[in-house]
Design an enzyme around this catalytic site. Structure first.
Site, PDB file in Angstrom:
ATOM      1  N   LYS A  13      84.837  29.818 178.856  1.00 11.82           N
ATOM      2  CA  LYS A  13      84.904  30.431 180.306  1.00 11.82           C
ATOM      3  C   LYS A  13      86.163  31.192 180.343  1.00 11.82           C
ATOM      4  O   LYS A  13      86.090  32.356 180.955  1.00 11.82           O
ATOM      5  CB  LYS A  13      85.421  29.152 181.210  1.00 11.82           C
ATOM      6  CG  LYS A  13      84.193  28.368 181.373  1.00 11.82           C
ATOM      7  CD  LYS A  13      84.564  27.210 182.379  1.00 11.82           C
ATOM      8  CE  LYS A  13      85.679  26.178 182.017  1.00 11.82           C
ATOM      9  NZ  LYS A  13      85.867  25.492 181.034  1.00 11.82           N
ATOM     10  N   ARG A  88      86.304  21.523 189.458  1.00  8.24           N
ATOM     11  CA  ARG A  88      85.875  20.388 188.634  1.00  8.24           C
ATOM     12  C   ARG A  88      85.302  19.197 189.095  1.00  8.24           C
ATOM     13  O   ARG A  88      84.996  18.271 188.326  1.00  8.24           O
ATOM     14  CB  ARG A  88      87.198  20.385 187.516  1.00  8.24           C
ATOM     15  CG  ARG A  88      87.016  21.238 186.266  1.00  8.24           C
ATOM     16  CD  ARG A  88      88.326  21.155 185.603  1.00  8.24           C
ATOM     17  NE  ARG A  88      88.422  21.049 184.244  1.00  8.24           N
ATOM     18  CZ  ARG A  88      88.873  21.941 183.729  1.00  8.24           C
ATOM     19  NH1 ARG A  88      89.336  23.180 184.341  1.00  8.24           N
ATOM     20  NH2 ARG A  88      89.158  22.161 182.451  1.00  8.24           N
ATOM     21  N   ARG A 127      90.319  26.443 167.530  1.00  8.28           N
ATOM     22  CA  ARG A 127      91.035  27.541 168.572  1.00  8.28           C
ATOM     23  C   ARG A 127      92.549  27.448 168.326  1.00  8.28           C
ATOM     24  O   ARG A 127      93.189  26.507 168.303  1.00  8.28           O
ATOM     25  CB  ARG A 127      90.608  27.016 170.036  1.00  8.28           C
ATOM     26  CG  ARG A 127      91.271  27.875 170.995  1.00  8.28           C
ATOM     27  CD  ARG A 127      90.546  27.693 172.445  1.00  8.28           C
ATOM     28  NE  ARG A 127      90.841  26.354 173.361  1.00  8.28           N
ATOM     29  CZ  ARG A 127      90.531  26.423 174.545  1.00  8.28           C
ATOM     30  NH1 ARG A 127      89.635  27.097 175.159  1.00  8.28           N
ATOM     31  NH2 ARG A 127      90.762  25.137 175.113  1.00  8.28           N
ATOM     32  N   ARG A 160      96.833  24.354 171.168  1.00  4.71           N
ATOM     33  CA  ARG A 160      97.046  23.613 172.598  1.00  4.71           C
ATOM     34  C   ARG A 160      97.209  22.270 172.377  1.00  4.71           C
ATOM     35  O   ARG A 160      96.444  21.740 171.485  1.00  4.71           O
ATOM     36  CB  ARG A 160      95.980  24.066 173.642  1.00  4.71           C
ATOM     37  CG  ARG A 160      96.055  25.057 174.440  1.00  4.71           C
ATOM     38  CD  ARG A 160      94.870  25.718 175.554  1.00  4.71           C
ATOM     39  NE  ARG A 160      94.264  24.603 176.134  1.00  4.71           N
ATOM     40  CZ  ARG A 160      93.395  24.558 176.890  1.00  4.71           C
ATOM     41  NH1 ARG A 160      92.974  26.182 177.252  1.00  4.71           N
ATOM     42  NH2 ARG A 160      93.030  23.668 177.800  1.00  4.71           N
ATOM     43  N   ARG A 171      87.985  14.795 177.190  1.00  3.12           N
ATOM     44  CA  ARG A 171      87.526  16.245 178.008  1.00  3.12           C
ATOM     45  C   ARG A 171      86.170  16.358 178.300  1.00  3.12           C
ATOM     46  O   ARG A 171      85.672  16.889 179.511  1.00  3.12           O
ATOM     47  CB  ARG A 171      88.343  17.500 177.477  1.00  3.12           C
ATOM     48  CG  ARG A 171      89.976  17.489 177.740  1.00  3.12           C
ATOM     49  CD  ARG A 171      90.522  18.391 177.066  1.00  3.12           C
ATOM     50  NE  ARG A 171      90.296  19.925 177.008  1.00  3.12           N
ATOM     51  CZ  ARG A 171      90.433  20.909 176.271  1.00  3.12           C
ATOM     52  NH1 ARG A 171      90.887  20.406 175.159  1.00  3.12           N
ATOM     53  NH2 ARG A 171      90.428  22.126 176.634  1.00  3.12           N
TER      54      ARG A 171
END
Ligand code: AMP
Length: 221
Positions: A13, A88, A127, A160, A171
């Site tokens: 996203k 969300r 990531r 992160r 998540r």
């Protein structure tokens, strides 16, 4: 052009919203980035949000709606925006409608990125991000030129704190339970468009632009 980009964590996203924002000259509004900024600066919002974020849980709706109301009221949103990571939950989507109605606006289109969950876990554990300029990398598919260093600004890359496998799985569950119902919410309003999120960054972007340009030429944007 008032757009919402939906999709599970790791769908791409942020990357795609940034490109769409540049292409159509509208601001990208990432609630995750705003919250991470608040945590880094130690603001009251950041102090309230950090424990939810580190657990992979959602920050409460009332805090999110205050944040978004303030952000969408700024001048740079007058010609449109792309929301990335918000709403969300259904109450956030309902709250957003009220905020936009007060501003004399409404959502034009909702793009939902579809990616299989095992691929999401792979993408998220690989990531890395630059804490200074925000540029994103993937150790497998898009590594930096020099290991651990941002190509753009030379800062040391970080992982992160919520990109560890246990939090990632949480998540993804939160997404399925609380955010995926938004597809039905927006489908019912005739605003939902599904986008295949598997492929290179460029391929997915081309799909999004093709979809948006088609809507544009129908006079729908
Ligand atoms: P993201 O960068 O979009 O993956 O967001 C990172 C984290 O910030 C999420 O796991 C949540 O804890 C929090 N967050 C971001 N956007 C929202 C939102 N719209 N509602 C609740 N929590 C959010």
């Amino acid at each position: 052009m008032h757009l919402i980009l939906l999709g599970p964590p790791g769908a791409g996203k942020g990357t795609q919203a940034q490109r769409v924002a540049e292409r159509y000259d509208i601001p990208q509004i990432s609630t995750g980035d705003i919250l991470r900024g608040a945590v880094k600066e130690g603001t009251a919002l950041g102090r309230k949000a950090v424990s939810f974020m580190d657990a992979g849980q959602l920050v409460p709706d009332d805090l999110m709606l205050d944040l978004v109301r303030e952000r969408l009221g700024r001048d740079d949103c007058s010609e449109g925006f792309i929301l990335d990571g918000f709403p969300r939950t259904v109450p956030q989507a309902e709250g957003l409608e009220k905020v936009l109605t007060d501003l004399g606006e409404s959502v034009n289109h909702v793009l939902s990125m579809k990616v299989d969950s095992e691929l999401l876990v792979k993408r998220l554990t690989a990531r890395r991000v630059c804490p200074d300029c925000g540029r994103g990398y993937n150790l497998q598919t898009q590594p930096p030129n020099k290991e651990g260093i941002c190509d753009a600004c030379g800062a040391s890359l970080i992982q992160r704190s919520d990109d560890v496998e246990k939090t990632i799985r949480n998540r993804l569950k939160v997404y399925e339970n609380q955010t995926a119902p938004l597809e039905g919410f927006y489908r019912g309003k005739g605003l939902l468009h599904l986008i295949d999120g598997v492929g290179t960054i460029g391929e997915v972007f081309e799909r999004m632009v093709a979809g948006l340009d088609a809507l544009n030429s129908n006079g729908e944007l």
